[in-house]
Design a protein around this motif. Sequence first.
Motif, PDB file in Angstrom:
ATOM      1  N   GLN A 211       0.959  -0.909   0.122  1.00  0.00           N
ATOM      2  CA  GLN A 211       0.105  -0.080  -0.572  1.00  0.00           C
ATOM      3  C   GLN A 211       0.879   1.421  -0.091  1.00  0.00           C
ATOM      4  N   ARG A 212       1.720   1.410   0.437  1.00  0.00           N
ATOM      5  CA  ARG A 212       2.521   2.367   1.035  1.00  0.00           C
ATOM      6  C   ARG A 212       4.180   1.803   1.002  1.00  0.00           C
ATOM      7  N   VAL A 213       5.078   3.284   0.074  1.00  0.00           N
ATOM      8  CA  VAL A 213       6.307   2.962   0.238  1.00  0.00           C
ATOM      9  C   VAL A 213       7.014   4.029   1.491  1.00  0.00           C
ATOM     10  N   ARG A 214       8.140   3.331   1.812  1.00  0.00           N
ATOM     11  CA  ARG A 214       8.496   4.725   2.659  1.00  0.00           C
ATOM     12  C   ARG A 214      10.198   4.751   2.252  1.00  0.00           C
TER      13      ARG A 214
ATOM     14  N   ALA B 128      24.293  10.367  -4.746  1.00  0.00           N
ATOM     15  CA  ALA B 128      22.954  10.242  -3.903  1.00  0.00           C
ATOM     16  C   ALA B 128      22.532   8.885  -3.936  1.00  0.00           C
ATOM     17  N   VAL B 129      22.000   8.516  -2.995  1.00  0.00           N
ATOM     18  CA  VAL B 129      21.309   6.608  -2.878  1.00  0.00           C
ATOM     19  C   VAL B 129      19.960   6.948  -2.091  1.00  0.00           C
ATOM     20  N   ASP B 130      18.664   6.464  -2.888  1.00  0.00           N
ATOM     21  CA  ASP B 130      17.567   6.014  -2.542  1.00  0.00           C
ATOM     22  C   ASP B 130      17.883   4.476  -1.884  1.00  0.00           C
ATOM     23  N   ALA B 131      16.502   4.496  -1.141  1.00  0.00           N
ATOM     24  CA  ALA B 131      16.423   3.179   0.204  1.00  0.00           C
ATOM     25  C   ALA B 131      15.565   3.482  -0.088  1.00  0.00           C
ATOM     26  N   ALA B 132      14.674   2.134  -0.002  1.00  0.00           N
ATOM     27  CA  ALA B 132      12.971   2.621   0.237  1.00  0.00           C
ATOM     28  C   ALA B 132      12.622   0.877   0.723  1.00  0.00           C
ATOM     29  N   VAL B 133      11.539   1.129   1.484  1.00  0.00           N
ATOM     30  CA  VAL B 133      10.944   0.297   2.206  1.00  0.00           C
ATOM     31  C   VAL B 133       9.367   0.072   1.523  1.00  0.00           C
ATOM     32  N   GLN B 134       8.972  -1.290   1.062  1.00  0.00           N
ATOM     33  CA  GLN B 134       7.034  -0.719   1.439  1.00  0.00           C
ATOM     34  C   GLN B 134       6.706  -1.559   2.111  1.00  0.00           C
ATOM     35  N   TYR B 135       5.613  -1.349   2.597  1.00  0.00           N
ATOM     36  CA  TYR B 135       4.726  -1.701   3.686  1.00  0.00           C
ATOM     37  C   TYR B 135       3.118  -1.394   3.642  1.00  0.00           C
ATOM     38  N   ASP B 136       2.579  -2.368   4.473  1.00  0.00           N
ATOM     39  CA  ASP B 136       0.824  -2.488   4.857  1.00  0.00           C
ATOM     40  C   ASP B 136       0.976  -1.579   5.931  1.00  0.00           C
ATOM     41  N   PRO B 137       0.323  -0.683   6.472  1.00  0.00           N
ATOM     42  CA  PRO B 137      -0.264  -0.216   7.505  1.00  0.00           C
ATOM     43  C   PRO B 137      -0.881  -0.442   7.993  1.00  0.00           C
TER      44      PRO B 137
ATOM     45  N   ARG C  49      -0.582  -3.823   8.629  1.00  0.00           N
ATOM     46  CA  ARG C  49       0.474  -4.833   9.455  1.00  0.00           C
ATOM     47  C   ARG C  49       1.529  -3.674  10.315  1.00  0.00           C
ATOM     48  N   ARG C  50       2.171  -3.790   9.780  1.00  0.00           N
ATOM     49  CA  ARG C  50       3.712  -3.041  10.190  1.00  0.00           C
ATOM     50  C   ARG C  50       3.860  -1.805   9.701  1.00  0.00           C
ATOM     51  N   ARG C  51       4.977  -0.911  10.252  1.00  0.00           N
ATOM     52  CA  ARG C  51       5.161  -0.172   9.944  1.00  0.00           C
ATOM     53  C   ARG C  51       6.294  -0.083   9.763  1.00  0.00           C
ATOM     54  N   PRO C  52       7.113   0.561   9.031  1.00  0.00           N
ATOM     55  CA  PRO C  52       8.482   0.511   8.789  1.00  0.00           C
ATOM     56  C   PRO C  52       9.379   1.173  10.310  1.00  0.00           C
ATOM     57  N   ASP C  53      10.638   1.231  11.045  1.00  0.00           N
ATOM     58  CA  ASP C  53      11.438   0.973  11.707  1.00  0.00           C
ATOM     59  C   ASP C  53      12.266   1.885  11.398  1.00  0.00           C
ATOM     60  N   ASP C  54      12.489   3.215  11.739  1.00  0.00           N
ATOM     61  CA  ASP C  54      12.936   4.279  11.414  1.00  0.00           C
ATOM     62  C   ASP C  54      14.333   3.891  12.060  1.00  0.00           C
ATOM     63  N   GLU C  55      14.093   4.157  13.030  1.00  0.00           N
ATOM     64  CA  GLU C  55      15.002   4.097  13.972  1.00  0.00           C
ATOM     65  C   GLU C  55      16.764   3.244  13.298  1.00  0.00           C
TER      66      GLU C  55
ATOM     67  N   GLU D 226      20.031  14.069  10.726  1.00  0.00           N
ATOM     68  CA  GLU D 226      19.453  15.274   9.842  1.00  0.00           C
ATOM     69  C   GLU D 226      19.219  15.893   8.287  1.00  0.00           C
ATOM     70  N   THR D 227      20.639  14.361   8.096  1.00  0.00           N
ATOM     71  CA  THR D 227      21.140  14.451   6.644  1.00  0.00           C
ATOM     72  C   THR D 227      20.491  13.921   6.105  1.00  0.00           C
ATOM     73  N   VAL D 228      19.482  13.237   6.072  1.00  0.00           N
ATOM     74  CA  VAL D 228      18.792  11.855   6.082  1.00  0.00           C
ATOM     75  C   VAL D 228      17.349  12.106   5.291  1.00  0.00           C
ATOM     76  N   ARG D 229      16.429  12.706   3.906  1.00  0.00           N
ATOM     77  CA  ARG D 229      14.944  13.476   3.375  1.00  0.00           C
ATOM     78  C   ARG D 229      14.415  11.665   3.061  1.00  0.00           C
ATOM     79  N   ILE D 230      12.846  11.359   3.857  1.00  0.00           N
ATOM     80  CA  ILE D 230      12.589  10.851   4.273  1.00  0.00           C
ATOM     81  C   ILE D 230      11.241  11.403   4.079  1.00  0.00           C
ATOM     82  N   THR D 231      10.660  10.434   2.677  1.00  0.00           N
ATOM     83  CA  THR D 231       8.938  11.124   1.833  1.00  0.00           C
ATOM     84  C   THR D 231       8.614   9.220   2.193  1.00  0.00           C
ATOM     85  N   ASP D 232       7.361   9.526   2.712  1.00  0.00           N
ATOM     86  CA  ASP D 232       6.186   8.634   2.851  1.00  0.00           C
ATOM     87  C   ASP D 232       5.348   9.143   2.161  1.00  0.00           C
TER      88      ASP D 232
END
Length: 445
Positions: free
Chosen positions: A200-203, A245-254, A256-262, A273-279
């Motif tokens: 459903q979603r990608v972070r 630059a690198v784009d790294a992404a995880v797929q998920y369904d809210p 069931r689980r959400r990505p562990d940002d930490e 502070e140097t990482v841009r996070i987009t959901d």
Amino acid sequence: MSEETSVTLLTDKESTAAAADDFGRVAPTQPPYAVVRPTGAPDVAEALRLAAARALPVAVRGRGRSVHGRTLVADGIVIDMSALSTVHEVGEDRVTVDAGAPWSAVVDATLEHGLTPAVLTDFLSVSVGGTLSFAGLGSASHRHGAQTDQVLELEVVTGDGRTLICSRDREPELFHAVLGGLGQVGVVTKVTLRLIPAPQRVRLYQTAFDSADDLVTEQGRLLRTGAFDHLEGWVPPGPDGWLYAVDAAVQYDPARRRPDDEALLALLNRPRETVRITDTTYRKFLYRLGTEDAFPCVTTDTPHAHPWFAVFLSPGAVTEYVERLTAEVPPSDMGAMGTIEVYPLSTERLTTPLFRVPEGEPVVFMVAFFPCGPEDDPDWARRMATANRTRSERARALGGTADPVGAVARTAEDWSAHFGPQWPRLTAAMRRYDPDGVLRRLPVS
């Protein structure tokens, strides 16, 4: 005007002019004798039989996205597949689609069923058949391989006009000669592809680095963690030089689980502070680089030239190659939307015999060169295409392979060297399935 047979040969100036150029704007304009726009395999078969009877060469055009004249044929017949674009059936784990359909149509149909192709290219306007004639790579290729690795079955019209169904178990010689075979033995008219559940979603986590070495090292490390569903590296021109630059992404369904940002930020090994996070939604993620309307340089009717090419290198060679490339190409030569793309592939996922990458390496890197030149400057395009030949030879000297559909001039020896141990099998299939050579663009002794 048109010439009538059981298929219609369009010989008017408008039709032939539309098929005389391609997206690359590198190869010279080549008006065909006629254009055929089939609506099914019988039309393709008739066109190929007609071409053989008249000793006319044939080129197949999907969405016109070739960059070095592969869809052009002077005084021959161009089979324009754009009308063959129906998504026929979406099953529990597969979809059947006409080869002329763009990947965007496949995505639209499968997402309605909660499914998706495992691998998708960055821009979804390219045709299914077109990418399968090479390989088809994307940011999920490190996990799932190439698009050719997702094919379950093909409907193919061979060069001698027969319509055959093939798979890994049925007519396997034809199946493996078509996937990655550059359209040398037949015309794919219908494809059945493996599907997987769509998230459903990608972070998306976007990070910057200081050098090509950091870019390559970190991508290799991130691949080994197995934590990211998408990995893609970029070397775009910046105001004061090249950026990394690198784009790294995880797929998920809210639900069931959400990505562990930490945990994921710890893996990225960069200050938070140097990482841009987009959901975002999965659909929006697939179009994250924009549409053709947003990026005029990638539209098929753009005046920009696209002398694009790609190479595949071992981890030990890729940094040297990227550093040399960025040293010899000034950022200003890339144009406003040009970039270099660098990302890793797990070779155990790459099962298409004709997709050639360096052997004996668990991981290889793709380096794709995507300049977007000035409008209406053929000298720039020719200069870039000439330099691509040197860049391709440099990759080979480093133990790498080159993308066979890029804007690079090749000799008969180059083709034999590129396909290596697969070359005799491919040439045997060319003789068997296209005995009159109407589709043949590669040299066969």
